[in-house]
Design a protein around this motif. Structure first.
Motif, mmCIF file in Angstrom:
data_model
loop_
_atom_site.group_PDB
_atom_site.id
_atom_site.type_symbol
_atom_site.label_atom_id
_atom_site.label_comp_id
_atom_site.label_asym_id
_atom_site.label_seq_id
_atom_site.Cartn_x
_atom_site.Cartn_y
_atom_site.Cartn_z
ATOM 1 N N UNK A 174 5.836 8.533 6.783
ATOM 2 C CA UNK A 174 4.535 7.947 6.478
ATOM 3 C C UNK A 174 3.940 8.504 5.197
ATOM 4 N N UNK A 175 4.056 9.812 5.017
ATOM 5 C CA UNK A 175 3.520 10.441 3.810
ATOM 6 C C UNK A 175 4.259 9.946 2.569
ATOM 7 N N UNK A 176 5.577 9.764 2.672
ATOM 8 C CA UNK A 176 6.366 9.274 1.539
ATOM 9 C C UNK A 176 5.922 7.874 1.127
ATOM 10 N N UNK A 177 5.743 7.002 2.125
ATOM 11 C CA UNK A 177 5.251 5.651 1.861
ATOM 12 C C UNK A 177 3.950 5.683 1.072
ATOM 13 N N UNK A 178 3.000 6.475 1.562
ATOM 14 C CA UNK A 178 1.664 6.499 0.963
ATOM 15 C C UNK A 178 1.681 7.165 -0.411
ATOM 16 N N UNK A 179 2.417 8.259 -0.536
ATOM 17 C CA UNK A 179 2.439 8.987 -1.795
ATOM 18 C C UNK A 179 3.010 8.145 -2.928
ATOM 19 N N UNK A 180 4.021 7.338 -2.626
ATOM 20 C CA UNK A 180 4.672 6.563 -3.671
ATOM 21 C C UNK A 180 3.954 5.261 -4.008
ATOM 22 N N UNK A 181 3.305 4.664 -2.999
ATOM 23 C CA UNK A 181 2.780 3.335 -3.246
ATOM 24 C C UNK A 181 1.308 3.118 -3.052
ATOM 25 N N UNK A 182 0.611 4.020 -2.386
ATOM 26 C CA UNK A 182 -0.796 3.763 -2.112
ATOM 27 C C UNK A 182 -0.962 2.622 -1.130
ATOM 28 N N UNK A 183 -2.125 2.007 -1.154
ATOM 29 C CA UNK A 183 -2.457 0.993 -0.155
ATOM 30 C C UNK A 183 -1.680 -0.306 -0.364
ATOM 31 N N UNK A 184 -1.240 -0.604 -1.595
ATOM 32 C CA UNK A 184 -0.611 -1.894 -1.874
ATOM 33 C C UNK A 184 0.731 -2.029 -1.152
ATOM 34 N N UNK A 185 1.570 -0.995 -1.224
ATOM 35 C CA UNK A 185 2.874 -1.088 -0.574
ATOM 36 C C UNK A 185 2.726 -1.152 0.938
ATOM 37 N N UNK A 186 1.692 -0.498 1.482
ATOM 38 C CA UNK A 186 1.431 -0.570 2.912
ATOM 39 C C UNK A 186 1.039 -1.987 3.308
ATOM 40 N N UNK A 187 0.251 -2.653 2.461
ATOM 41 C CA UNK A 187 -0.187 -4.015 2.756
ATOM 42 C C UNK A 187 0.999 -4.964 2.832
ATOM 43 N N UNK A 188 1.986 -4.797 1.957
ATOM 44 C CA UNK A 188 3.158 -5.671 1.963
ATOM 45 C C UNK A 188 3.964 -5.467 3.237
ATOM 46 N N UNK A 189 4.242 -4.208 3.606
ATOM 47 C CA UNK A 189 5.019 -3.953 4.820
ATOM 48 C C UNK A 189 4.275 -4.417 6.058
ATOM 49 N N UNK A 341 2.935 2.692 13.790
ATOM 50 C CA UNK A 341 2.586 4.114 13.715
ATOM 51 C C UNK A 341 2.480 4.570 12.261
ATOM 52 N N UNK A 342 3.475 4.175 11.456
ATOM 53 C CA UNK A 342 3.451 4.541 10.040
ATOM 54 C C UNK A 342 2.244 3.927 9.342
ATOM 55 N N UNK A 343 1.929 2.661 9.703
ATOM 56 C CA UNK A 343 0.794 1.973 9.097
ATOM 57 C C UNK A 343 -0.513 2.705 9.389
ATOM 58 N N UNK A 344 -0.734 3.021 10.677
ATOM 59 C CA UNK A 344 -1.968 3.707 11.053
ATOM 60 C C UNK A 344 -2.038 5.094 10.410
ATOM 61 N N UNK A 349 -4.118 8.694 6.081
ATOM 62 C CA UNK A 349 -3.818 9.533 4.915
ATOM 63 C C UNK A 349 -4.525 9.019 3.667
ATOM 64 N N UNK A 350 -4.376 7.719 3.419
ATOM 65 C CA UNK A 350 -4.962 7.144 2.218
ATOM 66 C C UNK A 350 -6.477 7.277 2.223
ATOM 67 N N UNK A 351 -7.072 7.044 3.396
ATOM 68 C CA UNK A 351 -8.528 7.102 3.485
ATOM 69 C C UNK A 351 -9.052 8.532 3.403
ATOM 70 N N UNK A 352 -8.334 9.470 4.030
ATOM 71 C CA UNK A 352 -8.786 10.862 3.961
ATOM 72 C C UNK A 352 -8.701 11.394 2.538
ATOM 73 N N UNK A 386 -3.627 16.275 -1.490
ATOM 74 C CA UNK A 386 -4.412 16.360 -0.260
ATOM 75 C C UNK A 386 -3.711 15.620 0.876
ATOM 76 N N UNK A 387 -3.022 14.526 0.579
ATOM 77 C CA UNK A 387 -2.271 13.811 1.603
ATOM 78 C C UNK A 387 -1.170 14.689 2.185
ATOM 79 N N UNK A 388 -0.527 15.483 1.350
ATOM 80 C CA UNK A 388 0.484 16.424 1.849
ATOM 81 C C UNK A 388 -0.154 17.469 2.762
ATOM 82 N N UNK A 389 -1.313 17.958 2.349
ATOM 83 C CA UNK A 389 -2.039 18.937 3.173
ATOM 84 C C UNK A 389 -2.429 18.328 4.515
ATOM 85 N N UNK A 390 -2.959 17.104 4.500
ATOM 86 C CA UNK A 390 -3.359 16.432 5.738
ATOM 87 C C UNK A 390 -2.157 16.193 6.643
ATOM 88 N N UNK A 391 -1.015 15.861 6.045
ATOM 89 C CA UNK A 391 0.205 15.645 6.831
ATOM 90 C C UNK A 391 0.624 16.920 7.544
#
Length: 534
Positions: A174-189, A341-344, A349-352, A386-391
């Motif tokens: 989940x962290x890898x998804x968010x770190x590389x793409x932000x919200x846009x790549x999550x929206x596509x998946x 699960x990854x989406x949520x 992560x993105x919001x925090x 910060x996303x890494x820290x939250x993870x």
């Protein structure tokens, strides 16, 4: 373990990953707004998919089916009453957010009160995500996944050890998804997962009913409609998991906060290209919530008849999926649970990171450097750190929910109440008042949190926690309004227009809202003693 199902799982997720990464490399996020809000150009289908998929995760699949199995359908009220809350958010909250050009929901508090109020609420949000939302999402997904494939039994390790491994896997992916793409790549998946959720989610009740009816769908329906019908009742008594009276007190407050003020949810609607697309997306997600009981709750009803006794009731959903579905659909359901699960988790992560960077780190830099201009690259880089820290925090907490008293669903609801309603309270008070001072809000926040925590941990009030939330909401609001009456602001608040976003509302929204409300009432009647629970 079903090897065929595992292969299908890998195939489905490979397709989703390939499409997502193709989209990612075509449209890389270069600025903070692109990374956190996807360029603010999402259409209503993507907005609706994001909202629905962010809300659906392993927590719901495990917790709600377990509640249906041990109690009845009263737990589905959380999803159904969301429809009313989403309509209120669409009609009244979103115009305020989009008109102001806010990136986070606490941004409104800075404009309405002061920067310190915004910082306090942002910190409350962050604590809620780090100790409650992110860990429970990982834990719920790990429990479902382990239940479907029986990894712990095959490898020969304890359930808890396997959950530790799976939460780490889920968290890192989940962290890898968010770190590389932000919200846009999550929206596509998410749009692809929505299709899988529809197919896999609806196929489980179908095959479950056929197995229950010894090959006959009609016989399976006859069995659940003629025996143990008390489990079909969604109108809760005072002794049920969700008493019906709580729908009109604490539940509506929690849902209004969730859909209208929770950063990881609102951030999805803030990513829309205009108000009309936002309102259409919310309506689409609300329609999905009306059909969600077929996916989230009906499997628990079927399990009541197939498994009269289950040692660990948290395994109701994964056991049913593994037993009744053909391998290709087991793989699809596992993919959907994994993806949800990854989406949520990504949403949290993105919001925090958005809250931390925009509301805490950026103001700190501006104050330190005495400038309003901050390099976007630096903000995105800090956000990723910060996303890494939250993870890491979530990974440390998630496995220990296994030992939580009353189960992880109780942990989620009880802990969440300490954060959700007070945040809703202060933002709502900010919406409806013009001269309430910031000091009243700060006093109200601390009073509410301390009283609620005390009522849940230090002494037993004998009152359902949702009623406690409503009582404290009214009491604290009165205290804040009295302070505002005695010590009002010198000047009345006047909202500013800070965005170039089109805030022309969706013209047909009222017709669709009426249809959604009528359908919500009809679903409640269906699952009552006036309907199939008779």
């Amino acid at each position: 373990m079903n090897i065929s199902a595992l292969l299908f799982f890998l195939l489905f997720n490979g397709i989703i990953a390939l499409v997502s990464w193709k989209k990612l490399f075509r449209e890389k996020s270069k600025t903070s707004e692109e990374y956190f809000l996807g360029k603010r150009n999402l259409g209503f289908v993507l907005v609706g998919s994001l909202l629905f998929l962010t809300n659906i995760n392993g927590v719901q699949f495990i917790g709600e089916n377990e509640s249906v199995y041990t109690n009845n359908m009263t737990v589905m009220a959380w999803g159904l009453t969301s429809v009313f809350a989403m309509i209120i958010v669409s009609e009244f909250f979103m115009p305020i957010y989009l008109r102001g050009g806010f990136i986070t929901t606490p941004d409104f508090l800075e404009e309405r009160f002061d920067s310190s109020t915004k910082t306090i609420v942002s910190i409350i949000f962050l604590i809620s995500y780090l100790v409650n939302m992110l860990p429970t999402v990982l834990y719920g997904g790990a429990v479902v996944f382990n239940g479907i494939f029986d990894f712990s039994e095959i490898i020969g390790i304890s359930n808890w050890s396997m959950l530790c491994i799976l939460t780490c896997v889920f968290g890192l992916i989940g962290a890898t998804y968010t770190l590389l793409g932000g919200i846009r790549v999550v929206a596509v998946s998410d749009s692809l997962l929505g299709i899988g959720l529809l197919i896999g989610g609806l196929s489980l009740p179908y095959f479950g009913l056929k197995v229950l009816g010894s090959g006959s769908l009609q016989e399976g329906l006859r069995i659940i409609l003629s025996s143990n019908t008390s489990h079909l009742n969604a109108i809760g008594k005072s002794t049920d998991a969700i008493p019906f009276s709580t729908l009109f007190t604490g539940m509506i407050l929690v849902n209004l906060n969730y859909w209208g003020m929770e950063q990881f949810i609102v951030q999805r609607t803030l990513s829309s290209r205009n108000l009309a697309e936002s309102q259409k997306g919310i309506a689409l997600a609300a329609l999905g919530k009306l059909f969600a009981p077929l996916i989230i709750n009906l499997p628990g009803i079927i399990a009541v008849h197939l498994y009269p006794r289950i040692a660990n009731t948290a395994e109701v959903f994964p056991k049913l999926a593994g037993d009744v579905l053909p391998p290709i659909l087991v793989g699809l359901v596992a993919s959907v649970i994994f993806g949800a699960t990854i989406t949520a988790f990504n949403a949290g992560l993105n919001s925090s990171s958005t809250l931390f960077v925009m509301n805490i780190y950026k103001p700190y830099l501006q104050k330190k450097s005495q400038t309003s201009t901050i390099n976007d690259y630096q903000l995105v880089r800090i956000g990723k750190r910060f996303q890494l820290f939250a993870t890491l925090i979530a990974l440390c907490i998630a496995p220990f929910i296994y030992f939580a008293k009353g189960g992880f669903y109780t942990y989620l609801q009880m802990v969440g109440g300490a954060f959700s309603v007070p945040i809703f309270m202060v933002i709502f008070i900010g919406f409806i008042t013009k001269k309430l001072p910031a000091i009243a809000v700060k006093i109200g926040l601390f009073f509410f949190v301390i009283c609620y925590v005390a009522s849940q941990l230090l002494f037993d009030t004998g009152i359902h926690y949702l009623h406690v939330l409503a009582i404290l909401f009214v009491l604290t609001s009165c205290i804040m309004l009295i302070i505002g009456r005695l010590f009002p602001q010198a000047e009345a608040y006047r909202p500013k227009e800070n965005s170039g976003i089109d805030i022309q509302p969706w013209k047909e929204r009222h017709y669709f809202h009426l249809i959604l409300l009528v359908l919500m009432v009809l679903v409640f009647i269906l699952f009552s003693t006036l309907g199939i629970a008779s």
